[in-house]
Write a protein that holds these residues in place. Sequence first.
Motif, PDB file in Angstrom:
ATOM      1  N   UNK A 386       9.592   5.445  11.635  1.00 25.72           N
ATOM      2  CA  UNK A 386       9.644   6.076  12.947  1.00 25.72           C
ATOM      3  C   UNK A 386       8.268   6.596  13.348  1.00 25.72           C
ATOM      4  N   UNK A 387       7.569   7.230  12.409  1.00 26.15           N
ATOM      5  CA  UNK A 387       6.225   7.747  12.695  1.00 26.15           C
ATOM      6  C   UNK A 387       5.259   6.621  13.025  1.00 26.15           C
ATOM      7  N   UNK A 388       5.335   5.533  12.272  1.00 27.62           N
ATOM      8  CA  UNK A 388       4.459   4.390  12.500  1.00 27.62           C
ATOM      9  C   UNK A 388       4.644   3.833  13.904  1.00 27.62           C
ATOM     10  N   UNK A 389       5.887   3.619  14.293  1.00 32.60           N
ATOM     11  CA  UNK A 389       6.137   2.977  15.584  1.00 32.60           C
ATOM     12  C   UNK A 389       5.944   3.918  16.763  1.00 32.60           C
ATOM     13  N   UNK A 390       5.778   5.211  16.490  1.00 26.54           N
ATOM     14  CA  UNK A 390       5.421   6.158  17.547  1.00 26.54           C
ATOM     15  C   UNK A 390       3.911   6.347  17.640  1.00 26.54           C
ATOM     16  N   UNK A 391       3.145   5.588  16.853  1.00 32.58           N
ATOM     17  CA  UNK A 391       1.705   5.822  16.724  1.00 32.58           C
ATOM     18  C   UNK A 391       0.879   4.591  17.084  1.00 32.58           C
ATOM     19  N   UNK A 392       1.323   3.859  18.123  1.00 35.27           N
ATOM     20  CA  UNK A 392       0.557   2.750  18.716  1.00 35.27           C
ATOM     21  C   UNK A 392       0.127   1.681  17.720  1.00 35.27           C
ATOM     22  N   UNK A 393       1.032   1.157  16.862  1.00 32.45           N
ATOM     23  CA  UNK A 393       0.600   0.183  15.857  1.00 32.45           C
ATOM     24  C   UNK A 393       0.194  -1.143  16.474  1.00 32.45           C
ATOM     25  N   UNK A 394      -0.762  -1.815  15.830  1.00 36.44           N
ATOM     26  CA  UNK A 394      -1.065  -3.206  16.131  1.00 36.44           C
ATOM     27  C   UNK A 394      -0.503  -4.099  15.024  1.00 36.44           C
ATOM     28  N   UNK A 395      -0.773  -3.745  13.784  1.00 36.35           N
ATOM     29  CA  UNK A 395      -0.106  -4.319  12.628  1.00 36.35           C
ATOM     30  C   UNK A 395       0.573  -3.176  11.880  1.00 36.35           C
ATOM     31  N   UNK A 396       1.716  -3.436  11.269  1.00 33.30           N
ATOM     32  CA  UNK A 396       2.420  -2.434  10.469  1.00 33.30           C
ATOM     33  C   UNK A 396       2.382  -2.863   9.013  1.00 33.30           C
ATOM     34  N   UNK A 397       1.984  -1.932   8.135  1.00 33.04           N
ATOM     35  CA  UNK A 397       1.820  -2.249   6.720  1.00 33.04           C
ATOM     36  C   UNK A 397       2.806  -1.465   5.871  1.00 33.04           C
ATOM     37  N   UNK A 398       3.585  -2.177   5.058  1.00 32.44           N
ATOM     38  CA  UNK A 398       4.483  -1.529   4.104  1.00 32.44           C
ATOM     39  C   UNK A 398       3.702  -1.288   2.811  1.00 32.44           C
ATOM     40  N   UNK A 399       3.752  -0.071   2.356  1.00 32.42           N
ATOM     41  CA  UNK A 399       2.998   0.358   1.182  1.00 32.42           C
ATOM     42  C   UNK A 399       4.014   0.758   0.100  1.00 32.42           C
ATOM     43  N   UNK A 400       4.537  -0.208  -0.695  1.00 26.93           N
ATOM     44  CA  UNK A 400       4.016  -1.526  -1.010  1.00 26.93           C
ATOM     45  C   UNK A 400       5.176  -2.533  -1.116  1.00 26.93           C
ATOM     46  N   UNK A 401       4.788  -3.788  -1.356  1.00 19.20           N
ATOM     47  CA  UNK A 401       5.800  -4.777  -1.689  1.00 19.20           C
ATOM     48  C   UNK A 401       6.280  -4.607  -3.126  1.00 19.20           C
ATOM     49  N   UNK A 402       5.343  -4.386  -4.063  1.00 17.84           N
ATOM     50  CA  UNK A 402       5.746  -4.461  -5.474  1.00 17.84           C
ATOM     51  C   UNK A 402       4.898  -3.597  -6.413  1.00 17.84           C
ATOM     52  N   UNK A 403       4.623  -2.340  -6.005  1.00 19.56           N
ATOM     53  CA  UNK A 403       4.003  -1.415  -6.967  1.00 19.56           C
ATOM     54  C   UNK A 403       5.134  -0.701  -7.701  1.00 19.56           C
ATOM     55  N   UNK A 404       5.544  -1.271  -8.842  1.00 14.63           N
ATOM     56  CA  UNK A 404       6.720  -0.786  -9.553  1.00 14.63           C
ATOM     57  C   UNK A 404       6.434   0.473 -10.362  1.00 14.63           C
ATOM     58  N   UNK A 405       5.203   0.670 -10.799  1.00 16.56           N
ATOM     59  CA  UNK A 405       4.900   1.805 -11.666  1.00 16.56           C
ATOM     60  C   UNK A 405       4.872   3.124 -10.888  1.00 16.56           C
ATOM     61  N   UNK A 406       4.441   3.078  -9.622  1.00 13.73           N
ATOM     62  CA  UNK A 406       4.468   4.275  -8.773  1.00 13.73           C
ATOM     63  C   UNK A 406       5.704   4.296  -7.868  1.00 13.73           C
ATOM     64  N   UNK A 407       6.540   3.281  -8.018  1.00 13.43           N
ATOM     65  CA  UNK A 407       7.841   3.211  -7.344  1.00 13.43           C
ATOM     66  C   UNK A 407       7.739   3.264  -5.823  1.00 13.43           C
ATOM     67  N   UNK A 408       6.785   2.516  -5.294  1.00 10.92           N
ATOM     68  CA  UNK A 408       6.688   2.362  -3.842  1.00 10.92           C
ATOM     69  C   UNK A 408       7.207   0.992  -3.393  1.00 10.92           C
ATOM     70  N   UNK A 409       7.799   0.234  -4.292  1.00  9.47           N
ATOM     71  CA  UNK A 409       8.183  -1.158  -4.048  1.00  9.47           C
ATOM     72  C   UNK A 409       9.254  -1.285  -2.961  1.00  9.47           C
ATOM     73  N   UNK A 410       9.152  -2.419  -2.260  1.00  5.86           N
ATOM     74  CA  UNK A 410      10.106  -2.804  -1.225  1.00  5.86           C
ATOM     75  C   UNK A 410      10.984  -3.961  -1.689  1.00  5.86           C
ATOM     76  N   UNK A 411      10.435  -4.817  -2.542  1.00  7.82           N
ATOM     77  CA  UNK A 411      11.150  -6.046  -2.886  1.00  7.82           C
ATOM     78  C   UNK A 411      12.475  -5.734  -3.587  1.00  7.82           C
ATOM     79  N   UNK A 412      13.431  -6.656  -3.520  1.00  7.86           N
ATOM     80  CA  UNK A 412      14.763  -6.406  -4.084  1.00  7.86           C
ATOM     81  C   UNK A 412      14.713  -6.004  -5.556  1.00  7.86           C
TER      82      UNK A 412
END
Length: 434
Positions: A386-412
């Motif tokens: 919500x914050x990203x899309x309220x902040x005039x994005x041109x590209x949107x970046x997910x942080x991250x796809x697969x950083x499993x050790x810091x548990x920021x992963x998006x992948x299934x």
Amino acid sequence: MGGAPGSGGGSSASSTLPYYRLRIEYLDQGDWTTLQIVDPTKVIKARQMSLVGTANVLSVQKDQMGLNTNFGSDLTVVADYALVPSAIDTPFALALTKGGAGTVTIRFSMVQGTTVTLLKELTKQAGALDFTLDLSPYEGTAPIEAPLAPVKNMGLALYYPWYSLDEWQNNATLRDTPTTPYASNDPTAIARQIEQAQSAGINGFVVSWIGPGSTSDDNVKLMLLEAAKKNFYIGFFLETTGGNLAQTPATAVTWLSYIASQYSSDPAVLKISGRPVVVPWVTNTIPAATWAQTRAAVRANGSDVWLVQDCQDDDYLPVFDGVWYSGDIAGLGEKVRYYAVLSDTPAAKVWMPTAMPGFDERLLPDRTNPRYIDRANGAYFRGELDSVFANSPQWVTIYTWNEWFEETYLEPSVNYGDQYLQIAGSYLKPWVAQ
């Protein structure tokens, strides 16, 4: 989704923003004054140009100018406002409120190049005044054209290419694992990940990279082969600390020159204006002046990249081509996206705000003060988006796809299935389709 063949990921023909430049010169001789823009949708950006005197309070915003100074102390402020072209079609309404002491004198002018044309001047003592500016004489005057980064809406994700199959077995630092364990050099796994990402509106990976001839470089080459088959794009996340770039600036020149020469012609490389997109990790561990020298040396080698900082520091933005940073910093999107508007040295920048599903480093033995952000069953991620899309994005970046050790992963994953992929898709898919 993506650029036309040969144009590089995300490229677009739309690359300028037209605007008219309104200058407000403001002389206050005591107390406080507020000048309100009645319809701030007519304003793209405001910039304070100069200040003479001492302000107790001074605010130059898109929707107003507000100031306060001691009685008997002259305060002169000059600010420019970039107006959308349609602003000149109807009267430009303002509302002035003046405190009880002193007077305020305001001059309004239009600026075209070096020509400044006075539109209106008024002086006001205490009280309120509503008035308008007639901008219609400028209907036949061409607006100023500010350069913009020539990009389409794209979803991206930070990707780590460092995994082997045995990483997932009895690893005490992992609470969760991928639904399908994989090795990062397996083309089948790469193809599957690209397809999963595309199902959520993600058009490219920005890949952790640690120099020519490294395992990450080998895996980038494998990823590019699969990406080319699927209209997908690969950018570069420069591992600044792993390469000791702060201690060895010459290495940064070598790395960036290699990326520019090796990958600029690859159709699956994420590019803007033909230059590979590169994001250095912890950009501000290296002084902005050193980055400027690095860029000059790379260009002297006859090549260049589209270099994006991962900090919000204003000192770096003149040197870099954009910003990759948290999407919840209010106003940062407009500052980057419209950097060239009202600028003395107009240059296009790209704004790539980031959103994170959660964070947990409590199992990592090298973290002395481990951080933890609860995923809250997806609520945290939705708030980030919500914050990203309220902040005039041109590209949107997910942080991250697969950083499993810091548990920021998006992948299934085993624990969450495709829950976070679905959340990302609910935001990204309609947006990238625009």
